[in-house]
Motif scaffolding. Structure first.
Motif, mmCIF file in Angstrom:
data_model
loop_
_atom_site.group_PDB
_atom_site.id
_atom_site.type_symbol
_atom_site.label_atom_id
_atom_site.label_comp_id
_atom_site.label_asym_id
_atom_site.label_seq_id
_atom_site.Cartn_x
_atom_site.Cartn_y
_atom_site.Cartn_z
ATOM 1 N N ARG A 40 0.802 -1.237 0.000
ATOM 2 C CA ARG A 40 0.000 0.000 0.000
ATOM 3 C C ARG A 40 0.830 1.280 0.000
ATOM 4 N N ASP A 46 -12.711 1.628 -6.856
ATOM 5 C CA ASP A 46 -13.643 0.576 -6.472
ATOM 6 C C ASP A 46 -13.669 -0.578 -7.483
ATOM 7 N N GLU A 79 -10.490 -5.190 0.244
ATOM 8 C CA GLU A 79 -11.549 -5.265 1.244
ATOM 9 C C GLU A 79 -11.739 -6.690 1.739
ATOM 10 N N LEU A 115 -8.543 2.405 -4.383
ATOM 11 C CA LEU A 115 -9.710 2.150 -3.534
ATOM 12 C C LEU A 115 -10.897 2.976 -4.036
ATOM 13 N N ALA A 133 -9.688 -2.753 -5.098
ATOM 14 C CA ALA A 133 -10.518 -2.433 -3.938
ATOM 15 C C ALA A 133 -11.214 -3.690 -3.434
ATOM 16 N N ALA A 181 -8.577 3.004 5.073
ATOM 17 C CA ALA A 181 -8.174 3.360 3.720
ATOM 18 C C ALA A 181 -7.180 4.485 3.793
#
Ligand SMILES: Nc1ncnc2c1ncn2[C@@H]1O[C@H](COP(=O)(O)OP(=O)(O)OP(=O)(O)O)[C@@H](O)[C@H]1O
Ligand SMILES: [Mg+2]
Length: 619
Positions: free
Chosen positions: A570, A596, A604, A593, A600, A619
């Protein structure tokens, strides 16, 4: 030389001469001399025995006592030489064999190791060719060469002794006996060939049995115990081995009849020859000297077969031909691998120097890749830019092609289509060797060298092996220095339990050693750092440390990190998602993120599992 053709034999001797001149000359000279002396001894015995009656009776036309004394002395001297020769021969042969073994080792491994790419290593045809060159029971060329002097000796003894039989008694008999001895050798060769194969487990069934044997002994001792497979394995091994040996036994039984027949012919022919000599002697047709020479000469002809040597020399020759052809086979089948350090696309142009590349970027431009022999493309028309000095992360599901992309970047495979450029220069045109030195990597299946801790680190850049300061810095950065210093012999401890005083490290500790190796290479001048799953075996604390230091470790470098752990990727400057052979998403953690998309969703899914009641995905 019987079925082993003389010209081929000279080829082998010529090879030995090129790699171990002195000992080869000595070995073959001694082989010839010792055969000559053997025949001469037979001749002398005949002369001595033939002279005895005349000397004893003191006949007028007989040899004088003094001459007879000299003759005896000559016999004794020859006998002494004959007795000490084998010891000298052995030293010469060992020395030749050592020189040859060294060279064969290079000849059969160098063509495979030298190329910068590795496609040829996965080609079964190349592997087979190497196996043919190496031989299944050791370096076959060396084994053949070790047996060759013995074959030369026995052939010369046969020829010399047959000449004695011819001169002293009968030429047709001499030729007949030589023929029968060749028949014996031909038969022995076939028997020996089968025996060697079964002895070395070269048959299919025996290989299976060997596999089971090794499984119990060294390959899977832990699993075997955990699953309680011991008795099963022993039983299985015994039954597979017995099955495998059946054909050998059957062949031996069948062979017994034939062997007895051949031995009978051989024995019969030589016995008959001796009887013929005896009959001629009794009839007064053959003087004592001739009788006393012909009988041992007949026996010497009979003993001059060496099936084992003939088989090994022939196999040695086949292996030699395969060894010579190995580089050619690789070059023909893998032209991209064969060019050693020349630029690959244009063998005539000089390679472009690498210097401190990349200064701008490494780019994958429409790269497609399919493994040799595979049916599907791993990468398809992939575009990716790794800007110089940037920390890029790559994520994707198992089998997406992440490690494959690393191999292409390191130039060990060549793209099937498209190209990879460094600062706009095609990787094909770069000095590949220099480029590979620019890339430091922990590959996913990194090596655990059974060497000292120091060696495990310095192999990242062997030419800087003496820089112990840099070794220590790299190990500290990788978080493994404390562990190594606490080992029984510190940095000298061998990281393999099978060695005296050696230890084994845990999976995570090994991973940190691999990281230290890559960082050592960086210190030695590598500018591109690739970390393929550097955290797979790390505990939570070690992973956290890696994450914390990641940007620091990669600062000033062009880097690529691959991990299934999102905590690790990340912080990268940019993250790319590889799917279906292409980069499908690209951006920072936050951007991805927000997008989406696939990243993402994966993130998640992983984060959810760590969510505590009432917490939120950070996030
Ligand atoms: N040497 C090889 N020969 C043939 N196919 C190979 C070879 N190595 C890998 N593959 C295949 O290429 C595909 C991509 O493999 P790769 O190792 O690049 O995946 P990856 O993304 O690194 O996966 P992982 O997350 O499990 O490490 C897989 O389908 C694999 O079976
Ligand atoms: Mg991988």
């Amino acid at each position: 030389m019987g079925l082993v053709i003389v010209a081929d034999v000279f080829t082998l001797i010529g090879y030995a001469y090129r790699v171990a001149r002195g000992s080869t000359v000595l070995t073959f000279t001694l082989a010839i001399v010792s055969a000559g002396i053997g025949v001469f001894l037979t001749y002398l015995v005949g002369q001595v025995v033939g002279a005895v009656p005349g000397v004893v009776a003191d006949q007028a036309d007989a040899m004088s006592m003094v001459t007879f004394g000299w003759l005896l002395a000559a016999l004794l001297a020859t006998f002494i030489v004959q007795s000490v020769l084998p010891a000298i021969r052995q030293v010469a042969e060992w020395s030749m064999a050592n020189g040859v073994a060294r060279d064969i080792g290079v000849q059969v491994t160098d063509p495979l190791l030298a190329p910068h790419r590795i496609g040829h290593l996965e080609d079964t045809e190349v592997q087979d060719q190497q196996l043919r060159a190496k031989g299944k029971e050791g370096y076959q060329v060396g084994i053949g060469l070790r047996e060759l002097p013995h074959l030369v000796s026995s052939r010369l003894t046969l020829i010399g002794s047959a000449i004695l039989v011819g001169r002293m008694f009968s030429w047709p008999l001499a030729v007949g006996l030589a023929a029968v001895t060749f028949l014996m050798e031909w038969h022995r060769r076939r028997v020996v060939e089968g025996e060697i194969d079964s002895w070395w487990g070269l048959t299919e069934g025996q290989r299976r049995a060997w596999y089971l044997f090794n499984l119990g002994m060294k390959d899977a001792p832990k699993e075997l115990r955990v699953f309680g497979l011991g008795p099963w394995l022993v039983q299985r091994y015994a039954s597979v081995w017995l099955d495998a040996i059946q054909p050998v036994w059957r062949a031996r039984r069948r062979g017994t009849v034939k062997a007895a027949a051949v031995a009978l012919i051989h024995l019969g022919a030589h016995s008959a020859a001796i009887l013929l000599v005896g009959r001629a002697a009794l009839a007064g047709d053959l003087p004592l000297t001739q009788v006393a020479t012909a009988v041992p000469a007949i026996l010497a002809v009979g003993m001059s077969y060496n099936g084992y040597a003939a088989v090994q020399v022939k196999r040695g020759l086949t292996a030699y031909v395969a060894m010579r052809k190995l580089p050619q086979v690789i070059e023909e089948r893998h032209p991209e691998s064969a060019a050693i350090s020349a630029p690959i696309s244009a063998a005539t142009r000089a390679p472009r120097p690498v210097g401190s590349m990349p200064r701008e970027a490494v780019r994958f431009e429409g790269v497609g890749f399919r493994y040799p022999g595979a049916e599907v493309d791993v990468l398809k028309d992939l575009d990716l830019e790794i800007p110089a000095g940037e920390a890029l992360a790559l994520v994707g599901v198992n089998g997406a092609g992440k490690s494959t992309l690393v191999k292409l970047l390191a130039g060990v495979y060549k793209p099937t289509s498209g190209r990879i450029t460094v600062d706009g220069v095609d990787l094909q045109d770069l000095d590949l060797s220099a480029w590979q030195r620019r890339v430091a990597a922990i590959v996913q299946d990194f090596l655990r060298f059974p060497l000292s801790a120091t060696d495990n680190v310095v192999l990242g850049s062997a030419e800087h092996a003496n820089d112990s300061q840099a070794v220590s810095v790299a190990a500290t950065k990788a978080g493994i220095a404390d562990v190594i210093e606490a080992l029984p012999a510190g940095w000298d401890t061998v990281l393999d339990k099978t060695y005296d005083g050696g230890v084994d490290l845990s999976g995570g500790e090994w991973q940190r050693v691999a990281l230290a190796r890559a960082l050592f290479a960086v210190d030695a001048g590598a500018g591109v750092l690739v970390l393929d799953e550097p955290a797979a075996a790390l505990d939570v604390r070690a992973e956290a440390e890696l994450v914390e230091r990641y940007l620091d470790l990669t600062s000033g470098l062009t880097s690529l990190i691959i991990s299934h752990r999102f905590s690790v990727v990340r912080d990268a400057h940019r993250i790319c998602v590889l799917d279906g052979g292409q980069i499908v998403e690209s951006g920072t953690h936050k951007e991805l993120l927000a997008l989406d998309g696939r990243y993402a969703a994966m993130f998640e899914l992983q984060a959810e599992r760590y969510l505590v009641e009432g917490g939120a995905v950070d996030a």
